[in-house]
Design a protein around this motif. Structure first.
Motif, PDB file in Angstrom:
ATOM      1  N   THR A  33     -63.905 -63.283  77.460  1.00 27.28           N
ATOM      2  CA  THR A  33     -62.867 -63.458  76.444  1.00 27.28           C
ATOM      3  C   THR A  33     -63.505 -63.644  75.065  1.00 27.28           C
ATOM      4  N   TYR A  55     -60.552 -67.602  73.120  1.00 28.57           N
ATOM      5  CA  TYR A  55     -59.181 -67.188  73.434  1.00 28.57           C
ATOM      6  C   TYR A  55     -59.046 -66.811  74.916  1.00 28.57           C
ATOM      7  N   GLY A  57     -56.495 -66.892  76.658  1.00 29.11           N
ATOM      8  CA  GLY A  57     -55.232 -66.208  76.937  1.00 29.11           C
ATOM      9  C   GLY A  57     -55.401 -64.725  77.190  1.00 29.11           C
ATOM     10  N   LEU A  58     -56.593 -64.181  76.929  1.00 27.78           N
ATOM     11  CA  LEU A  58     -56.842 -62.771  77.180  1.00 27.78           C
ATOM     12  C   LEU A  58     -57.478 -62.512  78.546  1.00 27.78           C
ATOM     13  N   GLY A  62     -53.428 -64.133  81.746  1.00 24.08           N
ATOM     14  CA  GLY A  62     -53.059 -64.821  80.515  1.00 24.08           C
ATOM     15  C   GLY A  62     -53.515 -66.251  80.388  1.00 24.08           C
ATOM     16  N   SER A  63     -54.430 -66.720  81.241  1.00 20.75           N
ATOM     17  CA  SER A  63     -54.931 -68.086  81.077  1.00 20.75           C
ATOM     18  C   SER A  63     -56.327 -68.231  81.673  1.00 20.75           C
ATOM     19  N   VAL A 290     -50.558 -68.426  71.130  1.00 18.93           N
ATOM     20  CA  VAL A 290     -50.929 -69.216  72.306  1.00 18.93           C
ATOM     21  C   VAL A 290     -49.710 -69.957  72.827  1.00 18.93           C
ATOM     22  N   HIS A 330     -52.030 -67.653  76.833  1.00 21.33           N
ATOM     23  CA  HIS A 330     -51.359 -66.756  75.882  1.00 21.33           C
ATOM     24  C   HIS A 330     -49.954 -67.249  75.557  1.00 21.33           C
ATOM     25  N   LYS A 333     -46.730 -66.567  77.654  1.00 14.64           N
ATOM     26  CA  LYS A 333     -46.430 -67.404  78.812  1.00 14.64           C
ATOM     27  C   LYS A 333     -45.123 -68.172  78.601  1.00 14.64           C
TER      28      LYS A 333
END
Length: 362
Positions: A33, A55, A57-58, A62-63, A290, A330, A333
């Motif tokens: 990430t 990050y 979230g990528l 998504g986590s 986020v 992300h 979510k």
């Protein structure tokens, strides 16, 4: 010339993980990430600091949960499990169900009824999980999940599963590999406390191997309405808009305190107002969307900066302070939170003059 394809965290860090040639690797190519420099936050912190945003979230679902789930699911397949189980406020269920689908295993999820963002619930459902919405909070759901795992031949994949922690520590490896050293400060949200535990483990292992020369100070932040590590007592009814860290009795409580103490860091609380301000700031100033829990790290960073904490620190390298904030999930979510916190445009007629006025053009 084609560039090598990122292989996922197990193959990237195989020698640091509890896998062998007999372990079937279940991966969605998680990890790798971006570590994004934030000019806006660096300016606000001042103190000759560079603030970076990891990050997470990528990741595929998504986590950050995917880092641990690839290892936990691979070991579950190696152990010939036919099903996996978790209690979840959302992200764990999304990750477990996706990786179970990838592995060809059944997934079972216990969620606290009415306390999970729809974006996360939709992920578990679309991946085919059997979901039970229990009229209880997360802590009670986790207790029930433990009992189910004892009574049935299924693998529990919450962060009390040590393979989850092993996978999640790779976040620290990636940060060090990107910076060429450990950051001076590592700032992370804290809910069930598996993340701060795993990240500290990763830093310590790299230090012991000689890959880095020093260790970071670990700074963890809980939501004020769900801050058992701050108050020192279980929160029976946790309350916060940051549902991913809405946990009153963290499974990795003692390990998180060890990370705090060994690194000479701290675990503190931030209010929902501070979290939402950081949440909007990340989107408006850094272009990063986020979920609210992720913004707890940035809220904590700004709170410490305002109190002069970083102004009193000296970088170990003699240059600028390097601060890394973990953004755990992300924004998609929990899109409902974004809609609730912002003004949604009302329909207008298709007239240029009206449109120009609505969007602030003269």
């Amino acid at each position: 010339m084609a560039r090598p394809i990122w292989p996922g965290v197990i193959e990237a860090y195989r020698r640091h993980l509890p896998v062998t040639a007999r372990t079937p690797v279940v991966t969605l190519l998680e990890g790798n990430t971006p570590l994004i420099h934030s000019r806006a936050l660096s300016r606000r912190v001042g103190a000759s600091a560079d603030v970076y945003l990891k990050y997470e979230g990528l990741n595929p679902t998504g986590s950050f949960k995917d880092r641990g789930m690839t290892v936990a699911m691979s070991k579950a397949v190696e152990a010939k499990s036919v099903a996996v189980l978790c209690a979840s406020t959302g992200n764990t269920s999304a990750s477990a169900s996706a990786y179970a689908a990838r592995a060809g295993l059944r997934s079972i999820v216990l969620i606290p009824s009415g306390a999970i963002a729809l974006g996360k619930l939709s992920q578990a459902l679309i991946h085919g999980a059997r979901v039970a919405a229990v009229e209880a909070n997360f802590d009670a759901c986790l207790t029930l999940a433990k009992e189910l795992a004892k009574a049935h031949p299924i693998t529990l994949v919450n962060s009390i599963n040590p393979h989850r922690i092993e996978g999640q520590k790779t976040c620290a490896f990636e940060i060090c590999d990107a910076l060429g050293r450990a950051p001076d400060f590592h700032v992370t949200p804290v809910g069930n406390a598996g993340n701060i535990t795993a990240q500290w483990k990763g830093y310590r292992e790299y230090y012991q191997l000689g890959a880095i020369r020093r260790l970071p100070v670990m700074l963890g932040f809980q939501a004020a309405g769900a801050a058992p590590l701050v108050t020192g007592r279980i929160v029976k009814t946790p309350k916060t808009v940051a549902t991913a860290i809405k946990i009153g009795n963290p499974a990795s409580w003692q390990a998180a305190l060890r990370a705090r103490d060994e690194s000479r860091g701290q675990i503190a609380a931030v209010t929902d107002r501070e979290i939402l301000a950081a949440y909007r700031g990340l989107a408006e100033q850094d272009g990063i969307f986020v979920e609210p829990a992720s913004a707890a790290s940035v809220a904590g960073l700004l709170k410490l900066a305002k109190a002069g904490y970083f102004a009193r620190q000296k970088p170990a390298s003699g240059g600028r302070l390097a601060i890394v904030c973990i953004l755990t999930g992300h924004g998609l979510k929990d899109p409902e939170r974004a809609i609730k916190s912002l003004k949604v445009p009302k329909p207008i007629p298709p007239l240029l003059s009206v449109i120009a006025k609505a969007v602030g053009l003269k």
